[in-house]
Design an enzyme around this catalytic site. Structure first.
Site, PDB file in Angstrom:
ATOM      1  N   GLU A 100       0.821  -1.199   0.000  1.00  0.00           N
ATOM      2  CA  GLU A 100       0.000   0.000   0.000  1.00  0.00           C
ATOM      3  C   GLU A 100       0.862   1.259   0.000  1.00  0.00           C
ATOM      4  O   GLU A 100       1.936   1.294   0.597  1.00  0.00           O
ATOM      5  CB  GLU A 100      -0.907  -0.008   1.229  1.00  0.00           C
ATOM      6  N   CYS A 113       3.363   8.379   1.637  1.00  0.00           N
ATOM      7  CA  CYS A 113       3.890   7.377   2.561  1.00  0.00           C
ATOM      8  C   CYS A 113       4.143   6.096   1.756  1.00  0.00           C
ATOM      9  O   CYS A 113       3.213   5.493   1.222  1.00  0.00           O
ATOM     10  CB  CYS A 113       2.870   7.154   3.669  1.00  0.00           C
ATOM     11  N   CYS A 120       6.232  -7.312   6.995  1.00  0.00           N
ATOM     12  CA  CYS A 120       7.297  -6.799   7.844  1.00  0.00           C
ATOM     13  C   CYS A 120       7.714  -7.895   8.823  1.00  0.00           C
ATOM     14  O   CYS A 120       6.876  -8.647   9.300  1.00  0.00           O
ATOM     15  CB  CYS A 120       6.798  -5.578   8.613  1.00  0.00           C
ATOM     16  N   CYS A 124       6.071  -5.600  15.579  1.00  0.00           N
ATOM     17  CA  CYS A 124       5.724  -4.638  16.633  1.00  0.00           C
ATOM     18  C   CYS A 124       4.274  -4.930  17.023  1.00  0.00           C
ATOM     19  O   CYS A 124       3.412  -5.097  16.159  1.00  0.00           O
ATOM     20  CB  CYS A 124       5.879  -3.209  16.131  1.00  0.00           C
ATOM     21  N   CYS A 127       1.211  -2.825  15.707  1.00  0.00           N
ATOM     22  CA  CYS A 127       1.171  -2.484  14.279  1.00  0.00           C
ATOM     23  C   CYS A 127       0.475  -3.570  13.482  1.00  0.00           C
ATOM     24  O   CYS A 127       0.815  -4.751  13.577  1.00  0.00           O
ATOM     25  CB  CYS A 127       2.589  -2.281  13.763  1.00  0.00           C
ATOM     26  N   GLY A 175       6.804  -2.260   6.152  1.00  0.00           N
ATOM     27  CA  GLY A 175       8.173  -2.761   6.120  1.00  0.00           C
ATOM     28  C   GLY A 175       9.162  -1.927   6.908  1.00  0.00           C
ATOM     29  O   GLY A 175       8.852  -0.832   7.376  1.00  0.00           O
ATOM     30  N   GLU A 176      10.361  -2.479   7.062  1.00  0.00           N
ATOM     31  CA  GLU A 176      11.449  -1.768   7.742  1.00  0.00           C
ATOM     32  C   GLU A 176      12.478  -1.394   6.664  1.00  0.00           C
ATOM     33  O   GLU A 176      13.195  -2.270   6.166  1.00  0.00           O
ATOM     34  CB  GLU A 176      12.067  -2.673   8.826  1.00  0.00           C
ATOM     35  N   SER A 229      11.164   5.238  15.418  1.00  0.00           N
ATOM     36  CA  SER A 229       9.966   4.804  16.128  1.00  0.00           C
ATOM     37  C   SER A 229      10.386   4.375  17.527  1.00  0.00           C
ATOM     38  O   SER A 229      10.730   3.222  17.755  1.00  0.00           O
ATOM     39  CB  SER A 229       9.324   3.633  15.365  1.00  0.00           C
ATOM     40  N   CYS A 349      -1.325   5.417  10.195  1.00  0.00           N
ATOM     41  CA  CYS A 349      -0.116   4.709  10.636  1.00  0.00           C
ATOM     42  C   CYS A 349      -0.485   3.374  11.253  1.00  0.00           C
ATOM     43  O   CYS A 349      -1.349   3.287  12.114  1.00  0.00           O
ATOM     44  CB  CYS A 349       0.609   5.481  11.718  1.00  0.00           C
TER      45      CYS A 349
END
Ligand code: SAH
Length: 378
Positions: A100, A113, A120, A124, A127, A175-176, A229, A349
Site C-alpha cells: 500500500e 507514505c 514486515c 511490533c 502495528c 516494512g522496515e 519509532s 499509521c
C-alpha cells in the site's frame, strides 16, 4: 542495434533503473551514451508509459526500444479516498504480492507514505502490518513505482516545480526500510535526481524501528531526514512493543541518533511515540523521554494509537496525550499530536496491511474493517 530478442524472452522493464543501470542497459542495446539522458527525461520527468510518446526520439528507435523493453507500472488493484482527502493505493506486482501507498494532502504540502517491504518482520505488537508475515523485500523499481503511480493518479506529469501534490516522501509505509537498505538507497537516488522525479533529500524522511548499524550508513550515504519509532523510554516496555529493541536497546539506538550525520537544529531527528493507554503514556515517562533526548537535535511526534481489528491496545485518552505533549513541549521540544488521517480507509499509521496476504496463525481478521476505524477524536 542489437538483434531483437526471441519473442518468448520477457522484455526488461526500464522503469525503476538508476542512471548507471539504464546506461549499461542501453549500451548493451547498442545505443549512444546520450540516449540515457533522453530516456531518463521521458521516464522520470515526463512519466510516459509508452515508447511511442517519446517524440524527441526517431520513430525507428522508439519501435526498436518497444520490441526489447517495457515501461511497466504495477497494477493498481484498489484505490480508496478518505473523507479527509487521504488516498490509498493497493499495488499489485506481477508475482501477485501487494503493498500500500498513501497520499496525505495538507494545506502547504502533500506527503506520500511509501512501503519498503511486502509485510514486515519486526512484529511490533501495536502495528497491523506486523501481523502479516514478510513475503519479500521490494525492489528499487517497486519502490520508485509507488511515487510514479501517485503522480499518475494526481496528474503530476511532467514533474512539476511548483504546486506539487507530492512534495514530501516518508518511508513509513509497510516494512522496515533499513532491512532493505540497498534497494531503498537505489530507489531514493532515482527519486532525488533533479532531472527526474526531483524530490530533494530534505523532503524525504526514512523511518526506522532502530536498525542501529544501518542508521549511520543511511546518514552518510543518503543524508535524508531520519525518524525513529521510539515508543517507550524503558527497555522492558520497548522490548514488548518493538521486539527489535532486544537486539538494539534504547541506549545504543540513541547513541546512533546522537551521531547521525547531518542532524542539526535545522534538521532534527523525529522521534515517533505512539500513545498507548496505560502502557507508555504517563507524565513520568514524558519526563524520562526529555531526559533521554538530551543532546540530540530532536522533535517528537505523538501518534494516537490507530486501532485495527483484534489489536491488543487502546489509544491513550485525549487529556493524557495533551499532558504528555505539554511536558515535552515545556522542555523545549516540538511535540505535536499527529492528527490521524485516512482512518476510515485504514490508511493511517500502522493500519496498512494488504488483505491478500494470509495472517499469522495467532492472527487477526485478514480483511480490514473500515467501520472499526472510528475516529476517537471526532
Ligand atoms: N518500520 C519502520 C517504518 C514503518 S513506520 C518504523 O518502524 O519506523 C510506521 C509508523 O507507524 C511507525 O512509527 C509505527 O510505529 C507507527 N505505527 C504502527 N502501528 C501504529 C498504530 N496502530 N497506530 C499508530 N501508529 C502506528
Amino acid at each position: 542495434m542489437a538483434t531483437p530478442a526471441p519473442c518468448e524472452a520477457p522484455r526488461p522493464n526500464l522503469v525503476g533503473l538508476g542512471r548507471a543501470a539504464l546506461a549499461a542497459e542501453l549500451a548493451g542495446f547498442g545505443a549512444q551514451p546520450f540516449r540515457t539522458g533522453q530516456l531518463w527525461h521521458w521516464i522520470y520527468h515526463r512519466g510516459v508509459t509508452d515508447f511511442a510518446a517519446m517524440t524527441s526520439l526517431s520513430k525507428a528507435f522508439r519501435e526498436e526500444l518497444a520490441t526489447h523493453y517495457t515501461l511497466h507500472r504495477p497494477a493498481v488493484s484498489r484505490a480508496l479516498t478518505s473523507i479527509d482527502g487521504t488516498r490509498k493505493w493497493l499495488l499489485r506486482f506481477p508475482d501477485g504480492q501487494e503493498v500500500e501507498t498513501v497520499h496525505i494532502p495538507e494545506e502547504d504540502r502533500g506527503t506520500l507514505c511509501v512501503s519498503s517491504q511486502v509485510g514486515c518482520t519486526l512484529s511490533c505488537t501495536f502495528c497491523h502490518t506486523g501481523t502479516q508475515r514478510l513475503v519479500r523485500n521490494l525492489t528499487a523499481a517497486e519502490i520508485v513505482a509507488q511515487i510514479m503511480i501517485a503522480r499518475d493518479a494526481l496528474g503530476e506529469w511532467p514533474s512539476p516545480r511548483a504546486d506539487r501534490q507530492v512534495t514530501n516522501i516518508v518511508l513509513m509505509g509497510m516494512g522496515e526500510p533499513l532491512f532493505n537498505y540497498d534497494n531503498v538507497a537505489e530507489a531514493l537516488r532515482i527519486v532525488m535526481d533533479p532531472e527526474g522525479l526531483s524530490i530533494s533529500r530534505r523532503k524525504i524522511t526514512l523511518s526506522t524501528a532502530g536498525v542501529v548499524p544501518a542508521i549511520r550508513r543511511c546518514g552518510a550515504e543518503l543524508a535524508v531526514n531520519l525518524a525513529v519509532s521510539l515508543h517507550a523510554v524503558r527497555d522492558d516496555i520497548r522490548d514488548r512493543l518493538v521486539p527489535l529493541n532486544r537486539k538494539y536497546p534504547i541506549a545504543e539506538l540513541l547513541d546512533a541518533c546522537r551521531s547521525y550525520p547531518g542532524a542539526s537544529n535545522a534538521r532534527r531527528i523525529t522521534f515517533e511515540y505512539i500513545m498507548l493507554k496505560g502502557i507508555n503514556d504517563s507524565p513520568a515517562e514524558a519526563r524520562e523521554l526529555v531526559r533521554l533526548l538530551a543532546g540530540i537535535p530532536a522533535k517528537v511526534n505523538l501518534i494516537p494509537f490507530n486501532p485495527w481489528p483484534g489489536a491488543p491496545f487502546e489509544c491513550s485518552s485525549e487529556p493524557a496525550i495533551a499532558a504528555f505533549s505539554d511536558i515535552v513541549f515545556a522542555a523545549g521540544y516540538s511535540a505535536p499530536v499527529r492528527t490521524p488521517r485516512g482512518r476510515d480507509i485504514l490508511a493511517a499509521c500502522g493500519q496498512l496491511k494488504s488483505a491478500s496476504v494470509r495472517p499469522r496463525k495467532s492472527g487477526h481478521a485478514a480483511l480490514p474493517q473500515p467501520d472499526l476505524a472510528a475516529d476517537r477524536f471526532a
